[in-house]
Scaffold this active site. Structure first.
Site, short mmCIF file in Angstrom:
data_model
loop_
_atom_site.label_atom_id
_atom_site.label_comp_id
_atom_site.label_asym_id
_atom_site.label_seq_id
_atom_site.Cartn_x
_atom_site.Cartn_y
_atom_site.Cartn_z
N ARG A 17 0.90 -1.22 -0.06
CA ARG A 17 -0.09 0.03 0.09
C ARG A 17 0.85 1.36 -0.09
NH1 ARG A 17 -0.83 4.81 2.04
NH2 ARG A 17 -0.16 4.05 4.14
N ASP A 18 1.52 1.65 1.16
CA ASP A 18 2.29 2.68 1.25
C ASP A 18 3.22 2.89 0.16
OD1 ASP A 18 3.19 5.13 2.09
OD2 ASP A 18 4.22 4.50 4.06
N HIS A 213 6.63 4.46 12.51
CA HIS A 213 6.71 4.31 10.90
C HIS A 213 7.59 5.47 10.62
CE1 HIS A 213 4.04 3.90 7.13
NE2 HIS A 213 5.05 4.86 6.85
N CYS A 246 10.05 8.77 -1.53
CA CYS A 246 9.47 9.84 -0.60
C CYS A 246 8.53 10.91 -1.43
CB CYS A 246 10.62 11.06 0.12
SG CYS A 246 9.88 12.21 1.10
N ASN A 255 10.11 5.08 2.68
CA ASN A 255 9.99 4.06 3.94
C ASN A 255 11.24 3.29 4.13
OD1 ASN A 255 6.91 4.03 4.12
ND2 ASN A 255 6.82 3.49 2.32
MG MG Z 1 5.43 5.55 4.68
#
Ligand code: MG
Length: 308
Positions: A17-18, A213, A246, A255
């Site tokens: 997802r992210d 996170h 990013c 991430n």
């Molecule tokens: Mg993230």
């Protein structure tokens, strides 16, 4: 330094997802499913699978329903936590009809960030989330919460946000959110800040209900994760292969890479339940699909050492 470390930690994989949401290349439904299954094979039990957001805003997630429906046909499905990001009641409705058993909701500590992201102040976003969380819990779903910009905002810079942070955190936990993930959205934090924020939060909240996170935009993710670990955090979000970049700085890391996190913990004798070589297969698969090599340093070192 590093006293009283835990025996094990939980890693929440956010790549599907992210990660994919922040990649330019759109991955096919079939490849997304294969990626999630490879992650599960590596031992990841909690994998953020997709998001039920507007397709015109996030074209990478257009097939969220298909992904969730297909995953339910897989054997491993019952043993997996597959949270899906949901911004509102409409998203919740589709998530529910797609068989999702867990959702993730999001807000931040910055009004400017929230306005740009979802056209609502922090306060307004909580009002919007209130019925979403309530309805999800009524449906028997689990709810995970995100708080972005905890250590800095791309628009407001370093924010003195402790009061707001506590407010959003209280809202989530009072509503019945089981875990709240604190995001360093642009990788602004440093270990001393992380320690000081968590020391404050520990006074009023159960540290076991928090996750971190961390983003690696400035190479600080692992240092900040270690600082969090020492403060009692045992749940960390990361993305296989460092997938995601990013969204606020073109070409920069986003991430934290899951394999780097697994290596860090396992090499210190802290169990993650994840098999690194299987994880590398998942990272390798998806990086190939998004036509990227980096930014995971561990991944590149592993490939070199194994001549693959
Ligand atoms: Mg993230």
């Amino acid at each position: 330094m590093l006293k009283a470390l835990p025996e094990k930690v939980k890693i929440v994989e956010v790549g599907p997802r992210d990660g994919l949401q922040n990649e330019k290349t759109i991955v096919s439904t079939q490849d997304k499913i294969k990626f999630i299954l490879l992650l599960a094979k590596a031992g990841l039990k909690s994998i953020e699978a997709t998001s039920f957001v507007r397709h015109d805003k996030i074209p990478q997630m257009t097939d969220s329903k298909e992904v969730m429906l297909a995953l339910q046909k897989e054997n491993q499905f019952k043993n997996l936590h597959l949270p899906c990001l949901v911004p509102n009641l409409k998203g919740l409705e589709i998530a529910n009809s797609s068989g999702a058993k867990e959702i993730a909701v999001f807000s931040s500590t910055s009004d400017t960030f929230n306005k740009k992201n979802i056209n609502a102040t922090v306060e307004e976003s909580l009002e919007r989330l209130d019925p979403v969380i309530e309805e999800a819990l009524n449906l028997g779903m689990k709810v995970r919460g995100y708080i972005s910009t905890v250590f800095g905002c791309p628009y407001e810079g370093k924010t003195k946000s402790l009061e707001k942070l506590k407010k959003v955190l209280s809202f989530y936990l009072d509503k019945g959110v089981y875990e709240v993930s604190l995001g360093d959205t642009i990788g602004h934090g440093n270990p001393l800040e992380v320690t000081s924020v968590l020391r404050e939060l520990r006074k009023d909240f159960d540290i076991k209900s928090l996750a971190m996170h961390m983003h690696d935009t400035r190479g600080m993710a692992l240092a900040n994760i270690l600082a969090s670990l020492e403060m009692g955090i045992t749940v960390f979000d990361s993305s296989a292969g460092g997938l995601g970049g990013c969204p606020y700085a073109k070409g920069a890391s986003g991430n934290c890479a899951t394999e780097e996190l697994v290596y860090l913990f396992e090499s210190m004798g802290i169990s993650t339940g994840i098999n690194l070589s299987e994880l590398i297969k998942a990272s390798s698969f998806i990086l190939d699909k998004v036509k990227k090599e980096g930014p995971s340093k561990f991944f590149m070192a592993y490939k070199k050492e194994n001549n693959s």
